[in-house]
Design an enzyme around this catalytic site. Structure first.
Site, PDB file in Angstrom:
ATOM      1  N   ASP A 201       3.113   6.820  -8.140  1.00  0.00           N
ATOM      2  CA  ASP A 201       2.534   7.910  -8.654  1.00  0.00           C
ATOM      3  C   ASP A 201       3.088   9.514  -8.085  1.00  0.00           C
ATOM      4  O   ASP A 201       2.429  10.415  -7.852  1.00  0.00           O
ATOM      5  CB  ASP A 201       0.996   8.296  -9.142  1.00  0.00           C
ATOM      6  CG  ASP A 201       0.169   7.264  -9.828  1.00  0.00           C
ATOM      7  OD1 ASP A 201       0.842   7.136 -10.536  1.00  0.00           O
ATOM      8  OD2 ASP A 201      -1.240   7.123  -9.840  1.00  0.00           O
ATOM      9  N   GLN A 398      -5.925   0.590   0.946  1.00  0.00           N
ATOM     10  CA  GLN A 398      -4.676   0.593   0.387  1.00  0.00           C
ATOM     11  C   GLN A 398      -2.943   0.825   0.752  1.00  0.00           C
ATOM     12  O   GLN A 398      -2.658   0.823   0.639  1.00  0.00           O
ATOM     13  CB  GLN A 398      -5.309   1.635  -0.759  1.00  0.00           C
ATOM     14  CG  GLN A 398      -3.948   2.718  -1.474  1.00  0.00           C
ATOM     15  CD  GLN A 398      -4.753   4.266  -1.102  1.00  0.00           C
ATOM     16  OE1 GLN A 398      -4.289   4.813  -1.267  1.00  0.00           O
ATOM     17  NE2 GLN A 398      -4.446   4.637  -2.704  1.00  0.00           N
TER      18      GLN A 398
END
Length: 509
Positions: A201, A398
């Protein structure tokens, strides 16, 4: 009251023991056993159930299910609970727009057949997602193929499911339209446009910019849908694939191979991202692993690319998503520059791609390196580094900070991460070599040569498989012999119809 609590507790324990019993391993590596048998599996179920929609980290900011996130998360539980996986697959297919793209965000109030889309101002206003993403619908291909191959439910190909905004179609039609979505949105060189994002992203390539990563995904999707077309005897579509897939492959090879690596892509103004001579971000992880997963890279290219990853991106805590980090040479659209060097997308050790590099090395038969990548990032292998890692020793995070960070090895954002699914697939399909297809199961482990013997208990299409893998010569991969219930096989493939209710399989590497 105590009796009621005890009963509920027993029910809960029984539920999880039953689910986790569908796949169990006994290898020489205790961290591997702990993750695959229990904690990685449990992490997969949590992510599967919640997607990224409920987390102490995001604090309620998510107002729906991310398309790519949720479709990828399904993969991690398919070998454990295919009946749960297919329900979520149906839901995500009903969030596919009739043009073939996925809704970037699937609202909690999703009303299949009646939703607005990124083409509508109302959707953009409500969700905050201004455009389609390049990769969303392409994740359907490996996920649906894995489900059908694991379950044997070939009828699912013809099941009719409504589209998000209008009309309906079979699962096969949904996949065809996903191909169309990418083919109708090609950039200046004939590769898939980056659109709003391409998994990363922070990487904005522009509407006409092109993503090598998504190009590999599309090539792989065409390989998968070919299996569906062959099953359906769809000669017209097979002819179409014969025309477009080689052309896409030739374009990628001609424009994206850069001596010992694949570039990351092109900006819409023609700027090349990820050349080996770039002062920053000259090596990117995902194009290298996906060149192997897609099947496009030649053996020589695959090994060169994987060697480059190990040389330039690997650390004691896994492979960085790219390197060197952006500091002074970031292009317009490299949003990762907002992060400190070697954190998050700016050369951090993003955890989700660790599963893809494990799988890629295993597919090449590089068992030692595949297992090395597993151990570098496995929570259960971090018990002597707790003061560095900071997260629980059983939960994936993450990302981990990369080698230029003063906090190299510190991990962040636990539990709800796609890492659970990709690492599970990398270990089950890659290292352990459990590779089902429409008609049976291929066994092709790629392990540390120190693994002289290990066992796998697997539930496959309602049949119990006890697999003993013997590795007396200390090999990383390869096949010498296999017996199924005492019957010798000439290769490492077991047709599903050969399986009994209980099966004893001995595989010699």
């Amino acid at each position: 009251m105590e009796a009621a609590v005890a009963k509920e507790y027993e029910t809960l324990v029984g539920y999880w023991h039953e689910k986790l019993s569908h796949f169990q391993v006994k290898t020489p590596s205790e961290p591997f056993n702990a993750m695959i048998n229990t904690w990685n599996a449990y992490n997969c179920f949590m992510t599967f159930i919640w997607s990224r929609a409920a987390s102490f980290i995001y604090c309620g900011l998510r107002n729906g299910y991310g398309y790519r996130d949720t479709v990828q998360d399904i993969q991690g539980v398919i070998h454990l609970a295919p009946e749960m996986a297919v329900e979520k697959i149906r839901f995500m297919l009903s969030a596919q727009v009739d043009n073939g793209g996925g809704l970037p965000l699937v609202k909690f109030t999703h009303n299949a057949g009646h939703e607005d889309t990124p083409d509508d101002e109302s959707y953009v206003r409500e969700t905050g997602h201004p455009a389609y993403r390049a990769d969303d619908a392409l994740w359907l291909f490996p996920t649906i193929y894995k489900y059908i191959s694991e379950s044997g439910n070939l009828d699912f190909i013809d099941e009719v499911i409504v589209y998000a905004n209008k009309d309906d179609g079979t699962v096969y039609d949904h996949l065809k339209r996903a191909i169309d979505f990418s083919m109708n949105r090609l950039g200046n060189h004939g590769m898939p446009a980056g659109l709003h994002a391409d998994w990363n992203d922070c990487l904005r390539l522009g509407k006409e910019g092109e993503s090598t990563f998504v190009a590999f995904q599309l090539y792989y999707a065409m390989t998968i849908i070919r299996k569906f077309a062959e099953y359906k005897k769809d000669d017209i579509y097979l002819g179409y694939l014969d025309e477009v897939q080689p052309k896409l492959g030739e374009t990628i090879q001609k424009l994206c191979w850069n001596e010992d690596r694949y570039i990351r892509g092109f900006k819409d103004d023609g700027l090349v991202i990820g050349q080996r001579t770039d002062p920053e971000a000259s090596m990117w992880l995902n194009p290298q692993s996906w060149s192997v997963i897609s099947g496009l890279a030649t053996p020589e290219q695959a090994d060169l690319a994987l060697d480059s990853v190990f040389r330039e991106l690997n650390t004691d805590y896994g492979a960085m998503v790219m390197y060197p980090p952006y500091k002074e040479h970031a292009f317009d659209g490299a949003l990762m520059l907002l992060f400190n060097a070697c954190t998050k997308e700016n050369a951090g050790i993003f955890s989700q791609p660790q599963g893809w590099i494990i799988l890629a090395e295993a597919l090449r038969g590089h068992g030692e390196r595949a297992f090395t990548y597993f151990m570098e990032s496995a929570p259960a292998a971090m018990n002597d580094k707790a003061e560095i890692r900071k997260l629980e020793p059983y939960s994936h995070g993450q990302f981990t900070e990369g080698k230029d960070s003063p906090f190299h090895g510190r991990s962040h954002v636990h539990w709800l991460t796609g890492t659970a699914s990709t690492v599970m697939v990398g270990c089950v399909e890659g290292i352990l070599g459990m590779r089902p297809d429409f008609f049976g199961l291929r066994i092709a482990p790629a392990v540390s040569p120190e693994w002289k013997e290990f066992e796998i208990d697997k539930l496959f299409r309602g049949k119990k498989l006890h697999i003993t893998v013997k590795n007396p010569e200390g090999r990383e991969s390869g096949f010498t012999s296999m017996t199924v219930n005492g019957k010798a096989y000439e290769d490492n493939y077991i047709p599903a119809e050969d399986l009994q209710d209980e099966n004893e399989i001995i595989f010699v590497m």
